[in-house]
Design a protein around this motif. Structure first.
Motif, mmCIF file in Angstrom:
data_model
loop_
_atom_site.group_PDB
_atom_site.id
_atom_site.type_symbol
_atom_site.label_atom_id
_atom_site.label_comp_id
_atom_site.label_asym_id
_atom_site.label_seq_id
_atom_site.Cartn_x
_atom_site.Cartn_y
_atom_site.Cartn_z
ATOM 1 N N VAL A 435 -6.241 -6.561 -0.327
ATOM 2 C CA VAL A 435 -6.656 -7.762 -1.058
ATOM 3 C C VAL A 435 -5.967 -7.810 -2.420
ATOM 4 O O VAL A 435 -5.476 -8.856 -2.860
ATOM 5 N N LEU A 436 -5.899 -6.627 -3.057
ATOM 6 C CA LEU A 436 -5.251 -6.549 -4.359
ATOM 7 C C LEU A 436 -3.763 -6.894 -4.249
ATOM 8 O O LEU A 436 -3.208 -7.615 -5.079
ATOM 9 N N ARG A 437 -3.123 -6.354 -3.196
ATOM 10 C CA ARG A 437 -1.704 -6.637 -2.989
ATOM 11 C C ARG A 437 -1.495 -8.152 -2.838
ATOM 12 O O ARG A 437 -0.511 -8.710 -3.332
ATOM 13 N N ALA A 438 -2.440 -8.800 -2.228
ATOM 14 C CA ALA A 438 -2.311 -10.247 -2.034
ATOM 15 C C ALA A 438 -2.485 -11.016 -3.346
ATOM 16 O O ALA A 438 -1.705 -11.917 -3.642
ATOM 17 N N VAL A 439 -3.474 -10.641 -4.146
ATOM 18 C CA VAL A 439 -3.719 -11.446 -5.349
ATOM 19 C C VAL A 439 -2.826 -11.049 -6.523
ATOM 20 O O VAL A 439 -2.510 -11.877 -7.370
ATOM 21 N N LEU A 440 -2.392 -9.767 -6.574
ATOM 22 C CA LEU A 440 -1.541 -9.303 -7.686
ATOM 23 C C LEU A 440 -0.068 -9.299 -7.335
ATOM 24 O O LEU A 440 0.777 -9.251 -8.218
ATOM 25 N N GLY A 441 0.233 -9.270 -6.038
ATOM 26 C CA GLY A 441 1.615 -9.163 -5.606
ATOM 27 C C GLY A 441 2.026 -7.735 -5.313
ATOM 28 O O GLY A 441 2.925 -7.474 -4.541
ATOM 29 N N SER A 442 1.345 -6.757 -5.962
ATOM 30 C CA SER A 442 1.668 -5.348 -5.699
ATOM 31 C C SER A 442 0.482 -4.498 -6.134
ATOM 32 O O SER A 442 -0.426 -4.975 -6.796
ATOM 33 N N VAL A 443 0.518 -3.222 -5.754
ATOM 34 C CA VAL A 443 -0.511 -2.278 -6.165
ATOM 35 C C VAL A 443 0.183 -1.108 -6.853
ATOM 36 O O VAL A 443 1.129 -0.563 -6.303
ATOM 37 N N PRO A 444 -0.252 -0.720 -8.068
ATOM 38 C CA PRO A 444 0.375 0.426 -8.740
ATOM 39 C C PRO A 444 0.355 1.643 -7.819
ATOM 40 O O PRO A 444 -0.665 1.936 -7.198
ATOM 41 N N ALA A 445 1.486 2.353 -7.750
ATOM 42 C CA ALA A 445 1.645 3.438 -6.780
ATOM 43 C C ALA A 445 0.605 4.539 -6.967
ATOM 44 O O ALA A 445 0.177 5.166 -6.006
ATOM 45 N N ASP A 446 0.192 4.783 -8.213
ATOM 46 C CA ASP A 446 -0.713 5.911 -8.444
ATOM 47 C C ASP A 446 -2.199 5.514 -8.423
ATOM 48 O O ASP A 446 -3.069 6.323 -8.726
ATOM 49 N N ALA A 447 -2.489 4.263 -8.055
ATOM 50 C CA ALA A 447 -3.884 3.815 -8.080
ATOM 51 C C ALA A 447 -4.635 4.323 -6.846
ATOM 52 O O ALA A 447 -4.211 4.067 -5.721
ATOM 53 N N ASP A 448 -5.718 5.049 -7.049
ATOM 54 C CA ASP A 448 -6.525 5.456 -5.894
ATOM 55 C C ASP A 448 -7.476 4.315 -5.520
ATOM 56 O O ASP A 448 -7.476 3.249 -6.148
ATOM 57 N N GLU A 449 -8.281 4.550 -4.474
ATOM 58 C CA GLU A 449 -9.148 3.493 -3.948
ATOM 59 C C GLU A 449 -9.983 2.836 -5.054
ATOM 60 O O GLU A 449 -10.100 1.612 -5.119
ATOM 61 N N PHE A 450 -10.522 3.667 -5.964
ATOM 62 C CA PHE A 450 -11.439 3.088 -6.945
ATOM 63 C C PHE A 450 -10.721 2.505 -8.158
ATOM 64 O O PHE A 450 -11.252 1.604 -8.811
ATOM 65 N N ASP A 451 -9.489 3.005 -8.413
ATOM 66 C CA ASP A 451 -8.668 2.312 -9.413
ATOM 67 C C ASP A 451 -8.370 0.894 -8.907
ATOM 68 O O ASP A 451 -8.356 -0.073 -9.680
ATOM 69 N N GLN A 452 -8.131 0.798 -7.593
ATOM 70 C CA GLN A 452 -7.858 -0.514 -7.005
ATOM 71 C C GLN A 452 -9.080 -1.432 -7.121
ATOM 72 O O GLN A 452 -8.957 -2.618 -7.416
#
Ligand SMILES: *Cc1c(COP(=O)(O)O)cnc(C)c1O
Length: 498
Positions: A435-452
Motif C-alpha cells: 500500500v505504501l509503495r502505491a501511495v508513495l511510489g517507493s518504500v525505503p529499503a531499510d524500513a521494517d514492517e512497523f516503520d512502513q
C-alpha cells in the motif's frame, strides 16, 4: 431444513450436524437442500433493524434446528458492542457515483474473515452440544493468511475446543505472520509449512478425511471440525452481510427496495462470492456477481470458458489471501447449477484431483455467463488502483484494489451502470508495504514492517488499528516450520496423542 452432500444426495443432516462435522464423509461439502426465499416485504422488515437483529432473522431461515434463544446467544456474542470498530459492524462507504465499498474488516483481526469467524465458535459449540456432547472439537485450519488469525482469535480459550493453524511459510505478509505467531490462548497452536496455500489446504483435507486419523481422535474423546470456508458455519454468516448491505443501499438512497444492484468480490476460495450468490438465489435483486481475481486467475478463465484448469504457474502476489488455484467452494455452486446432480459434481471433482482440470457442459456454462462477470489484474494494476482510489479519497488494501480494478474494467466494457457494492476484505495496514509503495511510489529499503506502518500513517493520516500497531516488538510464540508430509505428526504432537 436439512443439508445434503454435494457428492452424495442420500446424505441428509441437520444444520447442527453439518456445522459440527465440517465436511461430509464422502469428501463433498454440505449444502442446504433448498434455498430459502425472501421477499421485498421481508427486506423492508429488516430496514429498521441493527446488524445483529438482521443477522438473527436471516440465520433463522437456515439454522432451523437452533432455538431462537440459541441464535440470540450466538449472534449477540459474536457481534457485541466493542468487537467491531463500527456500530454498523459492516459499514458501506460511497467512493464514487454508483460505487459503494462494503467494509468487512472492522473486526478484531482487520480482515473480512472475522465476520464469520467471530460467529462460528458460537455456532459450533452450540451445534456440538446438540450432536456430539462431551467431545473435544479439534479445529484444523489451512490459511493463506487471514483465516488463520481470525480463527485463532475466534476460538481462543473457547472451552471444549482446540485449534491448530497451518500457513505457507513464504506465502503470507509479515503482518499476517506476526498476527498468527504471537497468538495468545491455552488451546491454540500455529505451524508454518514448506509449501503454498494449496499444499496446506490439501494436507488439512487429507488428515481430515482419513478414517484412521478420525479413529485415533475418537479413542481420545476428540473429533475434527473445520473453520475453513468448506464449513457451512463459515458461509451462512456471510450471506447476512450481503442482505444487510442491500438494506443499507436502500437506506442510503442508492436503490429502491426491489431495484437491482451488482456485487463485486475479490475472490480466492470462492467462499465470499458464493455467499453473495446465495443472497441472490434467496431473492436479493442482484443483477451481476463480479468475480475479481489477481494473477492467479483460474476463476476468470473458468467463469468465461467453462474449463477449470489448475495446471498453471502459481504466483505469489501482493494480495496473498487470493493466491489460490483450487477454489473449494465452487463445488457448492456447481451442485446448485447442476440441479443437485451429485453424480456430475463427483465426476468433476474426481477429474480435478486426477488431472487438475474439468470442463462443465453448455447448460452450466450458460448459467455461469448469466450470473457472473469475471476479471483479473496483476500487481502493477493493483498498485495503480490503490494510488488512483487514494487520490480520489479512499485508502484501500491490495485485495480490495483488485476488486475496484475489475469493477472499473467491467463497467467500462459493459456500460452497466447498476449501483454496485464492492466487498472490501482487509484493512490496508495488513499489507503496508504494497500500500505504501502505491501511495508513495517507493518504500525505503531499510524500513521494517512497523516503520512502513509509521510512514503510511504519516503519509495518509489514516489511523492504524490498535490491534496491529501493538504487535510491534512482540516476540513470536510459535516458530515451528514443517514439511507438508509431516502435518499429521504435528497435529498429534499438539494434541498430546501418540
Ligand atoms: C480470504 C480473503 C479473500 C478471499 O475470500 P474467499 O472467500 O476465499 O474467496 C479476499 N481478501 C482477503 C483479505 C481475504 O482474507
Amino acid at each position: 431444513m436439512l443439508y445434503t452432500s454435494t457428492r452424495d444426495k442420500t446424505v441428509r443432516v441437520s444444520s447442527a450436524q453439518a456445522i459440527a462435522q465440517g465436511i461430509s464423509k464422502d469428501g463433498g461439502l454440505f449444502v442446504p437442500e433448498s434455498i430459502p426465499a425472501i421477499t421485498p416485504d421481508f427486506i423492508a422488515s429488516l430496514l429498521p433493524l441493527s446488524y445483529i437483529e438482521r443477522a438473527k432473522k436471516i440465520l433463522a431461515l437456515y439454522l432451523t434446528d437452533f432455538t431462537p434463544e440459541e441464535i440470540d446467544l450466538c449472534v449477540n456474542g459474536a457481534y457485541q458492542a466493542g468487537k467491531f470498530s463500527s456500530n454498523k459492524v459492516a459499514p458501506l462507504q460511497k467512493i464514487a457515483d454508483g460505487a459503494n465499498i462494503l467494509e468487512l474488516w472492522r473486526g478484531p483481526t482487520c480482515a473480512f474473515k472475522d465476520m464469520a469467524l467471530q460467529l462460528l465458535p458460537y455456532l459450533l459449540t452450540t451445534a456440538a452440544k446438540k450432536t456430539v456432547a462431551d467431545k473435544t472439537i479439534v479445529i484444523l485450519v489451512a490459511t493463506s493468511g487471514d483465516t488463520g488469525k481470525a480463527a485463532l482469535e475466534g476460538f481462543r480459550d473457547v472451552p471444549g475446543t482446540k485449534i491448530m493453524v497451518f500457513y505457507p511459510n513464504d506465502g503470507v505478509s509479515p503482518m499476517q505472520k506476526l498476527q498468527m505467531t504471537t497468538q495468545e490462548g491455552g488451546n491454540v497452536c500455529v505451524c508454518a509449512i514448506n509449501g503454498n496455500f494449496d499444499d496446506a489446504q490439501n494436507g488439512v483435507k487429507k488428515i481430515f478425511t482419513d478414517p484412521a486419523v478420525a479413529a485415533k481422535l475418537d479413542e481420545n474423546g476428540m473429533m475434527f471440525s473445520s473453520a475453513n470456508s468448506i464449513n457451512w458455519g463459515r458461509l451462512v454468516p456471510q450471506i447476512v452481510y450481503y442482505i444487510s448491505a442491500y438494506c443499507d443501499m436502500i437506506e442510503a438512497g442508492e436503490v429502491k427496495n426491489g431495484e437491482e444492484i451488482n456485487i463485486v468480490v475479490p475472490t480466492g476460495n470462492f467462499g465470499n462470492i458464493l455467499a453473495a450468490y446465495y443472497a441472490k438465489a434467496m431473492g436479493v435483486p442482484v443483477k451481476t456477481l463480479v468475480c475479481a481475481s489477481n494473477a492467479n486467475n483460474v476463476l476468470t478463465d473458468f467463469l468465461t470458458t467453462g474449463v477449470y484448469d489448475r495446471n498453471r504457474a502459481f504466483y505469489t502476489t501482493t494480495s496473498p489471501s487470493m493466491d489460490i488455484l483450487i477454489s473449494s467452494n465452487l463445488e457448492r455452486l456447481l451442485f446448485h447449477l447442476a440441479g443437485d446432480d451429485d453424480k456430475r459434481v463427483a465426476a468433476w471433482m474426481r477429474s480435478l484431483s486426477a488431472t487438475g482440470t474439468y470442463t462443465v457442459e453448455k447448460d452450466i456454462r450458460e448459467q455461469l455467463l448469466a450470473l457472473f462477470a469475471a476479471g483479473c489484474c496483476d500487481d502493477e494494476a493493483t498498485k495503480e488502483t490503490i494510488q488512483k482510489t487514494y487520490a480520489a479519497g479512499y485508502l484501500c488494501d491490495t485485495h480490495t484494489a483488485v476488486a475496484v480494478n475489475v469493477f472499473e474494467a467491467y463497467r467500462e466494457r459493459s456500460g452497466d451502470r447498476t449501483p454496485t457494492v464492492i466487498a472490501s476484505t482487509a484493512n490496508p495496514y495488513k499489507f503496508s508495504a504494497a500500500v505504501l509503495r502505491a501511495v508513495l511510489g517507493s518504500v525505503p529499503a531499510d524500513a521494517d514492517e512497523f516503520d512502513q506502518v509509521e510512514l503510511l500513517i504519516e503519509t495518509t493520516g489514516e489511523p492504524c488499528p490498535k490491534q496491529l500497531a501493538t504487535l510491534r516488538g512482540k516476540a513470536p510464540r510459535f516458530t515451528a516450520c514443517c514439511e507438508k508430509d509431516d502435518m499429521e505428526r504435528q497435529v498429534y504432537d499438539m494434541l498430546g496423542i501418540g
